[in-house]
Motif scaffolding. Structure first.
Motif, short mmCIF file in Angstrom:
data_model
loop_
_atom_site.label_atom_id
_atom_site.label_comp_id
_atom_site.label_asym_id
_atom_site.label_seq_id
_atom_site.Cartn_x
_atom_site.Cartn_y
_atom_site.Cartn_z
N PRO A 14 30.73 11.19 -64.83
CA PRO A 14 30.13 12.52 -64.68
C PRO A 14 31.13 13.52 -64.11
O PRO A 14 32.14 13.14 -63.50
CB PRO A 14 29.00 12.27 -63.69
N ALA A 15 30.83 14.79 -64.32
CA ALA A 15 31.69 15.85 -63.79
C ALA A 15 31.29 16.23 -62.37
O ALA A 15 31.59 17.30 -61.88
CB ALA A 15 31.62 17.08 -64.71
N ASP A 16 30.56 15.31 -61.68
CA ASP A 16 30.12 15.59 -60.31
C ASP A 16 31.31 15.81 -59.39
O ASP A 16 32.39 15.27 -59.60
CB ASP A 16 29.33 14.38 -59.75
N THR A 17 31.05 16.54 -58.34
CA THR A 17 32.06 16.73 -57.30
C THR A 17 32.36 15.37 -56.67
O THR A 17 31.45 14.62 -56.35
CB THR A 17 31.54 17.68 -56.22
N VAL A 18 33.63 15.09 -56.49
CA VAL A 18 33.99 13.77 -55.97
C VAL A 18 33.60 13.69 -54.50
O VAL A 18 33.85 14.60 -53.72
CB VAL A 18 35.48 13.48 -56.23
N ASP A 19 32.90 12.61 -54.15
CA ASP A 19 32.39 12.44 -52.79
C ASP A 19 33.22 11.45 -51.99
O ASP A 19 32.73 10.81 -51.08
CB ASP A 19 30.93 11.96 -52.82
N ALA A 20 34.47 11.26 -52.36
CA ALA A 20 35.31 10.34 -51.60
C ALA A 20 36.74 10.85 -51.70
O ALA A 20 37.16 11.32 -52.74
CB ALA A 20 35.22 8.94 -52.17
N VAL A 73 45.03 12.83 -54.67
CA VAL A 73 44.05 12.35 -55.64
C VAL A 73 42.69 12.96 -55.35
O VAL A 73 42.18 12.86 -54.24
CB VAL A 73 43.95 10.81 -55.60
N GLY A 74 42.13 13.60 -56.33
CA GLY A 74 40.74 14.05 -56.24
C GLY A 74 40.48 15.12 -55.22
O GLY A 74 39.33 15.33 -54.82
N GLY A 75 41.51 15.80 -54.79
CA GLY A 75 41.31 16.83 -53.77
C GLY A 75 40.44 17.96 -54.29
O GLY A 75 40.90 18.80 -55.05
N GLY A 76 39.22 17.98 -53.91
CA GLY A 76 38.31 19.06 -54.28
C GLY A 76 37.87 19.04 -55.72
O GLY A 76 37.09 19.88 -56.14
N GLY A 77 38.34 18.08 -56.51
CA GLY A 77 38.00 18.07 -57.92
C GLY A 77 36.76 17.24 -58.20
O GLY A 77 36.01 16.87 -57.30
N ASN A 78 36.52 16.96 -59.46
CA ASN A 78 35.39 16.12 -59.81
C ASN A 78 35.84 14.67 -60.03
O ASN A 78 37.03 14.35 -59.94
CB ASN A 78 34.61 16.69 -61.00
N VAL A 79 34.88 13.81 -60.33
CA VAL A 79 35.18 12.38 -60.41
C VAL A 79 36.17 12.09 -61.54
O VAL A 79 37.12 11.33 -61.37
CB VAL A 79 33.88 11.58 -60.60
N ALA A 80 35.94 12.74 -62.70
CA ALA A 80 36.84 12.50 -63.83
C ALA A 80 38.27 12.92 -63.49
O ALA A 80 39.24 12.21 -63.81
CB ALA A 80 36.33 13.25 -65.06
N ALA A 81 38.39 14.06 -62.80
CA ALA A 81 39.72 14.54 -62.44
C ALA A 81 40.38 13.59 -61.45
O ALA A 81 41.59 13.33 -61.52
CB ALA A 81 39.62 15.95 -61.84
N ALA A 82 39.58 13.05 -60.53
CA ALA A 82 40.14 12.12 -59.54
C ALA A 82 40.67 10.87 -60.23
O ALA A 82 41.73 10.35 -59.86
CB ALA A 82 39.06 11.74 -58.53
N LEU A 83 39.94 10.39 -61.24
CA LEU A 83 40.40 9.20 -61.97
C LEU A 83 41.70 9.49 -62.71
O LEU A 83 42.61 8.66 -62.73
CB LEU A 83 39.32 8.73 -62.95
N THR A 84 41.78 10.67 -63.33
CA THR A 84 43.01 11.05 -64.03
C THR A 84 44.18 11.12 -63.05
O THR A 84 45.27 10.61 -63.31
CB THR A 84 42.82 12.39 -64.75
#
Lengths: 382, 404
Positions: free
Chosen positions: A126-132, A94-105
């Protein structure tokens, strides 16, 4: 006494009291983890999806007592992780290197991750880089909470099993519709004005002036965030007080991620905790306000005012404070529809005739943890 | 003239009918048994309705002309009255008030907590002028903000002290006044001729009045919603009621809300500083409220119109010679009799009307007066009155030392 306690981004709880003459067949229909749905009015013959689409609340049945007549549980969001951290195993990356929206998907795409909860409105994520990153054994809800906290997002679980994630103003009502005042309620055509008992409390128990982030070995990661305007030392009014707190984080990632976590913590967890409890009378409260929505409070005698927010009330000027509603406990009233949706065959059982309805006050909790509002309350200029 | 008062409620006990019994029920508690003499049965009922609301008013001043030892601040704990008529006197009934006196001092300090800011629609070039007002007979005053100026305004019932606070909107001011003078020149609403203690409502549009000693508003006649009177005998045209219409501009003419369209009236009073009347009416098929509010020391009657429909709400005068104000930012119509109509924000002032230039769901307007141009003396010039209008303030009064 049948009631629901809804809490923003939290499972909350519900209690449904069945009447002593409830037929055995109805009592037998409760299967494990069945869904209890509350609608604003009675429905007739709708299927499970229709009931959930119109419901104002849906909960997951966990406990019965008093010979199966007291039914208790909490919000259906517990399907993605309950109060004890139990929930579905997340196997995908989940969310490996992606952005927040991608992590949620990633999190919601396989419904096995969330036991059937789906992803709803994410238009303001936001399309920010996921920080978690997902940690081992973490449930979907725990990860969603952490993701939201770090990226300053909020989420809401709807009765139809969809979960909205986004900016506060996008997923909840943008404009307040209810105004609470302790005085006899004035009339307003623009707002629903209700008279309420208001109780204000504030504590500095968790207050910190600086938050430092250590890694899993207890070593300072280099990330720390301090307050711009900390309180003063008792011996010298020109010196700042220092109340530091350190916490360990296994998932340190980068210094930027740590700083984001620390910045979030200092504003929310380690701030002045300010709580306003309100008790009001409001029939059908859900049509006016729900946890997450903004609410106006006008009580200058309690210091609850915001001079930046000017409006007219009863021909006089008023400066109500606009705060987000965090918690709402409401009675399950006689006009509401009460339904059981079985998990084994998705049949709808009408509990409306067999429920002991309640009436009484609606209890609201709003809170504000930023120091600025604390200053408004206690540090009023003399 | 009432001889005994509790809060805003008072009754004449000076005549022989006002038999009174005072019982001490505790170290600070008293029970007053009164015979309330009404002028008519309806008047007595109005008294009874107001009397019943006294316990909701918190700590109130009480005064008794012939027995001044009673004077002080009291918390009204209970009120009862006997609906059975007193057989000896027409329209007389027995009432009983249980009250607990503020322990010490008997006349405690009164705190005025003010909050405010410039009115959000203040036009450029206008410097709003916040103020506080207290009875002229106050015996002490502690202001915690700078004082720009202080003066007395004269009206029907005497004078009222007005203290402008420059640009300071927020403060905790303290003053001290004898209980009998607490409501001097205080705004007061009446319904059926009896002062409103906290709330009163009526369906009879002609039954109310609102007065702060400096300006008086009453129900209008014909198509005029309001009739206002200036009680200051130093001004031209004083004492002669003038009609004011409330309505909206529809692009070509002014549509009036007339008294026939009023559904109900609610009057209220709040401490010594505020009183108001809310008029609920149907205007062109839409529900609409008109709030009239008076402040102590103000020569303006604020008129706030709020409707379900977005319209260009405003005020108009049906007659007289009116002109526009002294500058483009002073939205007034003014005649030789110094009366004025005002509106916040962008408004038009033509043909004896002021109204918003864009449609909104609410408009804040005011009726009042200044001293006529040419003879204007501070603090009552048009500019000063306008500046006070644009200061948006709230004031909460509380009795200090009233721990019961």
């Amino acid at each position: 006494m049948s009631d629901v306690t809804e809490i923003l981004m939290d499972p909350g709880s519900f209690k449904l009291q069945l009447l002593p003459n409830t037929p055995e067949s109805v009592l037998d229909s409760f299967d494990q983890f069945a869904t209890v749905a509350i609608t604003a009015g009675p429905l007739h013959g709708q299927n499970a999806d229709d009931v959930l689409a119109t419901a104002i609340y849906a909960g997951r049945y966990v406990t019965y007592s008093e010979d199966r007549h007291t039914i208790e549980g909490s919000s259906i969001v517990t399907w993605a992780g309950d109060e004890d951290g139990k929930g579905p195993e997340i196997t995908e990356v989940v969310g490996g290197g992606g952005n927040v929206a991608a992590a949620l998907t990633d999190l919601f795409a396989p419904l096995t991750n969330t036991n059937g909860l789906t992803l709803g409105d994410t238009s303001t994520v936001p399309a920010d880089t996921v920080d978690a990153t997902l940690q081992v054994g973490e449930t979907a809800r725990a990860f969603l909470d952490r993701l939201s906290e770090i990226h300053d997002l909020q989420w809401r679980c709807n009765p139809d099993f969809s979960v909205d994630v986004g900016d506060r103003g996008a997923i909840f009502e943008a404009d307040p519709r209810v105004l609470v005042t302790p005085d006899p309620a004035p009339m307003s055509l623009a707002y629903r004005v209700v008279q309420g008992d208001i109780d204000v409390s504030r504590t500095e128990e968790d207050f910190a002036t600086e938050v430092r982030v250590n890694d899993a070995n207890g070593i300072y990661s280099g990330a720390s965030i301090g307050l711009v305007f900390p309180p003063k030392r008792p011996d010298n009014a020109s010196l700042d007080a220092e109340i530091w707190v350190a916490f360990e984080m296994e998932d340190v990632g980068s210094n930027a991620a740590c700083a984001a976590q620390a910045a979030s913590d200092i504003l929310w967890i380690h701030a002045s905790h300010f709580e306003i409890s309100i008790s009001i009378s409001l029939d059908d409260p859900h049509s006016w306000v729900a946890p997450g929505d903004p609410i106006l409070i006008w009580s200058p005698k309690d210091g609850l005012e915001d001079t930046a927010n000017q409006m007219q009330l009863d021909g006089r000027v008023a400066f109500p404070l606009e705060l987000q509603l965090l918690e709402m406990a409401w009675p399950i009233g006689p006009k509401m529809g009460k339904y059981l949706i079985r998990n084994t065959d998705r049949t709808v059982v009408d509990l409306t005739p067999w429920t002991e309805s309640s009436t009484g006050p609606v209890k609201l909790v709003v809170a504000w943890q930023r120091p600025t509002i604390g200053q408004t309350i206690t540090g009023r200029r003399r | 003239m009432s001889a005994i008062t509790f809060g805003r409620w008072g009754v004449d006990v000076s005549n022989e009918r006002g038999a009174t019994k005072v019982t001490r029920t505790g170290s600070r508690s008293w029970q007053f048994d009164l015979v309330v003499q009404g002028t008519t049965l309806e008047n007595w009922r109005a008294h009874a309705r107001q009397l019943a609301q006294l316990p909701e008013c918190g700590v109130v001043p009480a005064a008794w002309v012939t027995e001044p030892w009673v004077d002080g601040f009291y918390e009204i704990e209970g009120v009862s009255y006997d609906l059975e008529p007193n057989l000896r006197h027409a329209n007389a009934f027995e009432a009983s008030i249980e009250a607990r006196q503020v322990p010490w001092p008997r006349t405690p300090l009164i705190e005025m907590r003010t909050t405010g800011g410039d009115r959000s629609l203040t036009p450029g070039g206008v410097t709003p002028d916040p103020f506080v007002a207290i009875p002229s007979s106050h015996t002490a005053l502690y202001l915690d903000t700078a004082t720009a100026s202080a003066y007395d305004r004269t009206g029907a019932g005497g004078t009222v002290r007005v203290i402008t606070t420059g640009t300071d909107y927020s403060g905790n001011h303290l003053y001290h006044v004898a209980p009998a003078d607490f409501y001097d020149m205080s705004p007061s609403a009446t319904v059926d001729g009896v002062a409103v203690v906290s709330f009163a409502d009526t369906d009879d549009y002609t039954a109310w009045s609102l007065d702060n000693g400096l300006i008086k508003a009453e129900p209008g006649t014909g198509t005029a919603l309001l009739s206002c009177t200036i009680p200051n005998s130093g001004l031209t045209g004083w004492g002669t009621p003038f009609a004011v219409n409330v309505g909206y501009y529809d692009g070509s003419g002014f549509v009036l809300m007339d008294p026939d369209e009023v559904v109900g009236v609610q009057a209220w009073a709040d401490g010594g500083q505020w009183a108001g009347v809310k008029i609920l009416a149907v205007l062109e098929g839409g529900l609409c409220t008109v709030d009239l509010v008076m402040r102590r020391g103000s020569v303006l009657c604020d008129v706030t119109v709020e409707g379900k429909r977005s319209l260009r709400y405003g005020l108009s005068a049906p007659s007289g010679t009116w002109g526009t104000g002294a500058s483009a930012q002073i939205y007034t119509a003014q005649d030789g009799h110094s009366k004025l109509l005002m509106s916040e924000g962008t408004a038009a002032a033509v043909d004896r009307r002021v109204y918003a230039t864009t449609a909104t769901t609410s408009a804040r307007l005011a009726v009042g007066y200044s001293q006529a141009a040419g003879s204007a003396v501070s603090p009552n010039t048009l500019t000063e009155i306008r500046n006070q209008f644009f200061a948006a303030q709230t004031i909460n009064e509380r009795i200090i030392g009233a721990q019961m």
